[in-house]
Design an enzyme around this catalytic site. Structure first.
Site, PDB file in Angstrom:
ATOM      1  N   ASP A  83      -5.369  -5.435   2.322  1.00  0.00           N
ATOM      2  CA  ASP A  83      -6.697  -5.083   2.512  1.00  0.00           C
ATOM      3  C   ASP A  83      -6.744  -3.689   3.555  1.00  0.00           C
ATOM      4  O   ASP A  83      -7.683  -2.977   3.564  1.00  0.00           O
ATOM      5  CB  ASP A  83      -7.495  -6.096   3.138  1.00  0.00           C
ATOM      6  CG  ASP A  83      -7.173  -6.580   4.553  1.00  0.00           C
ATOM      7  OD1 ASP A  83      -5.716  -6.749   4.609  1.00  0.00           O
ATOM      8  OD2 ASP A  83      -7.677  -6.467   5.545  1.00  0.00           O
TER       9      ASP A  83
ATOM     10  N   ASP B 151      -0.379  -9.682   1.886  1.00  0.00           N
ATOM     11  CA  ASP B 151      -0.241  -9.392   3.177  1.00  0.00           C
ATOM     12  C   ASP B 151      -1.042 -10.625   3.912  1.00  0.00           C
ATOM     13  O   ASP B 151      -1.592 -11.513   3.326  1.00  0.00           O
ATOM     14  CB  ASP B 151      -1.221  -8.137   3.508  1.00  0.00           C
ATOM     15  CG  ASP B 151      -1.372  -7.873   4.634  1.00  0.00           C
ATOM     16  OD1 ASP B 151      -0.352  -7.932   5.693  1.00  0.00           O
ATOM     17  OD2 ASP B 151      -2.358  -7.325   5.219  1.00  0.00           O
TER      18      ASP B 151
ATOM     19  N   ASP C  30      -1.504  -0.638   3.527  1.00  0.00           N
ATOM     20  CA  ASP C  30      -1.062  -1.679   2.186  1.00  0.00           C
ATOM     21  C   ASP C  30      -1.184  -0.489   1.007  1.00  0.00           C
ATOM     22  O   ASP C  30      -0.683  -0.924   0.112  1.00  0.00           O
ATOM     23  CB  ASP C  30      -2.096  -2.684   1.951  1.00  0.00           C
ATOM     24  CG  ASP C  30      -1.822  -4.028   3.133  1.00  0.00           C
ATOM     25  OD1 ASP C  30      -0.767  -4.114   3.852  1.00  0.00           O
ATOM     26  OD2 ASP C  30      -2.837  -4.447   3.672  1.00  0.00           O
TER      27      ASP C  30
END
Length: 673
Positions: free
Chosen positions: A567, A375, A571
């Site tokens: 995080d 990410d 996700d």
């Protein structure tokens, strides 16, 4: 050196081996007791556990060794051949040498028998050594049991070393804190402190609960949580976590999380359960040992008896000796010890670097990762946004619209909301919001005085048919678009800084022949700009949570092992879907940390290649031990069955290989990654 997966060794403070079964401790069924006795329940003592003296641990073996060497010197005439050393005196001497190391093993065998566990290494060693006495091979019987005991002692030392890094982590949580009530400090149990109370930290004190720093600033040692020795300076309003040590001045902390819900408590829970998740290699070896041991006993019996029917010059003592040698060689101690110890070492090495593996199986998976998908926000960038520009369309009052946006964003914990709050200031509580709704991957929606307010990305504008300038989507910053009463009102641009070690992380991943990929819900223009700076060839933006899931499925369809690093709450689905999910544990959401298989405690992307190298090193050491044990044992087994190997070679094949495997397994804790 246990060969039964339901039969576990633990060690008391003096290093004496104790015996338990899976009914007596829930984690011991999975072979985790050796580490869990360091963890215990959630109440971790402030003081270091008492360490047993090494001399006391080895004292029985030392006594046995001295008596054995004296007996051999009498037998071989190294010093002299005393006339008294014959007959029952000689037998009694070697029996005395055998007793300190042999009687504890015989007692363990009897305890195992009482629990209907008949095929363990205790049984193999007892049969082999007593059999040696029965055929007059007294020195060899003592030597086998002596070296077996020395191997057990080294095992206990190796397990203690494997616990060391985890103990260091667990001992960071104090039981007592100093609570301020009406500016008067008083001691209190940490678990009784309520959310909202203020505690006082003196220099050198360890923080017991998560909180918010009320003092203007303080410096903290965060090595227990992050594995980094460099102090971190925190300013007023910043979060501080349990396990941090105050370094320079008296600090006040407002508690924001209950004792059992702190980051460190969650880490302890992860460590407690880490050793219960076995790698496939470890599970196979345990199943193998359970079947292998009774087969070995049967083969030893056949080696003793079967030649009687085929050989004219059959001598019972000779074939019994070969069978005893076969038993000693065949004990699978090296495998059963060194493999879990290797994984314990890998988990401990990860903990020392601020990386938590939730099980040995994830060490194996990390070793085989071929693609790391990350990410952007909070993983490769700091996730600390600052408002760069505010632009409102004609007919909209900027201050009024910012107050509306601030009020709506106060319902979100996203870093963007924090940036807006810092820029605008206090929320105007007189603003009445209705029908507040978060639209995943888009933004927030509410009504104000019956008029619709939209705050989010341009996909949110498209979803509600709000017209805006086409060139706005190309701004190389994160843009928060605003619509009010069906009209485009303007936008805020927000910038996020790239983490200092992000570029080096990508370089190291490429050096490991791993393909880095970036997925983000942020604008494609922003994602492309970050990817170019970091050297990431595959980067995708404007992704909804379900789009990230689809991308992971596309990558997995190529039959490569995938790790996903993230995080945020959104996700969690892709972390669960990937072969190994990695969570950023500092800024990361609790849902993501709970779902992940590996947790990086300080949010540093540089720990990703470190975790992969630890996994590769652990797997390499485990397979080195398996190969060494099988090759040596197979060779000496063949020689023993043919009468070409004595008890001395058998001792090396069993205890010697076990010791070499142990030394190889603990090596991982000294490696630099």
């Amino acid at each position: 050196m246990n060969t039964d997966p339901n039969h576990i060794h633990t060690y008391d403070e003096q290093g004496r081996r104790t015996c338990c079964t899976m009914e007596e401790h829930v984690y011991e069924k999975a072979g985790a007791s050796d580490l869990l006795d360091a963890v215990g329940d959630k109440q971790i003592p402030q003081v270091q556990p008492k360490e047993y003296p090494i001399f006391r641990l080895f004292l029985p073996a030392i006594i046995s060794l001295v008596l054995l060497l004296l007996g051999l010197s009498f037998d071989q005439g190294w010093i002299s051949r005393p006339a008294f050393f014959a007959g029952w005196v000689r037998i009694g001497w070697y029996a005395a040498a055998y007793a300190p190391v042999g009687l504890p093993v015989i007692w363990e065998m009897l305890q195992a028998f009482a629990k209907r566990e008949f095929f363990s290494e205790f049984t193999l060693m007892t049969i082999a050594t007593i059999g040696a006495f029965l055929i007059g091979e007294y020195p060899e019987g003592v030597a086998v049991m002596l070296f077996y005991t020395v191997g057990e002692n080294f095992q206990s030392m190796a397990v203690r070393r494997a616990k060391g890094n985890i103990k260091a982590l667990l001992d960071q949580r104090p039981d007592e804190v100093t609570v301020l009530e009406n500016n008067v400090p008083r001691p209190a149990k940490a678990e009784t402190v309520a959310i909202g109370q203020t505690i006082q930290l003196r220099p050198g004190d360890k923080l017991a609960l998560d909180g918010e720093l009320l003092s203007d600033g303080a410096s903290f040692n965060t090595s227990a949580l992050t594995g980094e020795s460099k102090p971190q300076t925190k300013t007023k309003g910043e979060p501080v976590l349990a396990g941090m040590i105050n370094l320079n001045r008296v600090a006040l902390v407002k508690i924001t999380t209950a004792y059992t819900d702190s980051k460190l408590s969650k880490i302890i829970d992860l460590v407690q359960h880490a050793t219960t998740r076995k790698a496939p290699t470890e599970l196979f070896i345990r199943k193998f040992a359970k079947v292998y041991t009774p087969i070995v006993v049967l083969l030893a019996l056949l080696i003793t008896v079967m030649p009687y029917f085929f050989l004219a010059d059959y001598v019972f003592a000779d074939w019994l000796y070969r069978a005893l040698v076969f038993l000693v060689i065949s004990c699978p101690c090296a495998l059963v010890i060194s493999i879990p110890l290797g994984y314990f070492g890998g988990i401990g090495a990860g903990s020392r670097h601020g990386i938590l593996f939730k099980g040995g199986n994830f060490l194996d998976t990390m070793a085989g990762v071929k693609q790391v998908v990350m990410d952007k926000t909070g993983t490769l960038t700091k996730g600390v946004f600052k408002v760069q520009e505010v632009l409102m369309e004609e007919g909209f009052d900027q201050q009024e619209m910012l107050q509306l946006v601030n009020a709506l964003e106060s319902n979100s914990t996203h870093p963007v909301a924090t940036a807006i709050h810092e820029y605008v200031g206090q929320v105007d509580r007189s603003i009445s919001l209705g029908h507040v709704e978060e639209i995943a991957g888009h933004g927030l929606k509410a009504t104000v005085d019956g008029k619709e307010l939209l705050v989010g990305n341009f996909k949110l504008m498209d979803k509600f048919d709000v017209t805006y300038g086409a060139d706005l989507s190309d701004i190389v910053h994160t843009v928060i678009a605003i619509a009010y009463d069906g009209r485009f009102a303007g936008y805020l641009s927000i910038a996020d800084a790239i983490k200092p070690d992000a570029a080096e992380t990508i370089r190291q991943l490429k050096a490991l022949s791993i393909t880095p990929t970036m997925l983000s819900g942020d604008k494609s223009a922003v994602v492309r700009a970050v990817a170019e700076k970091l050297g990431i060839a595959h980067a995708y933006g404007d992704l909804l949570p379900e789009d990230k899931v689809n991308k992971i499925n596309e990558i997995k369809a190529m039959n490569v092992s995938v790790a996903f690093v993230g995080d945020g709450v959104n996700d969690a689905p892709v972390i669960a879907l990937s072969d190994v999910g990695i969570a950023m544990g500092g800024l990361g959401s609790d849902a993501t940390i709970e779902t992940a298989d590996v947790v990086i405690q300080d949010d540093a992307p540089g720990k990703i290649p470190v975790a992969i190298r630890i996994g590769k090193a652990t797997k390499k050491i485990v397979w080195q031990n398996i190969t060494m044990a099988f090759v040596v044992k197979a060779t000496v087994l063949a020689l023993g069955a043919g009468g070409l190997a004595s008890m001395w070679e058998a001792v090396f094949a069993d205890v010697g290989v076990a010791l070499l495997a142990i030394l190889n397994a603990v090596r991982i804790q000294r490696m630099k990654f």
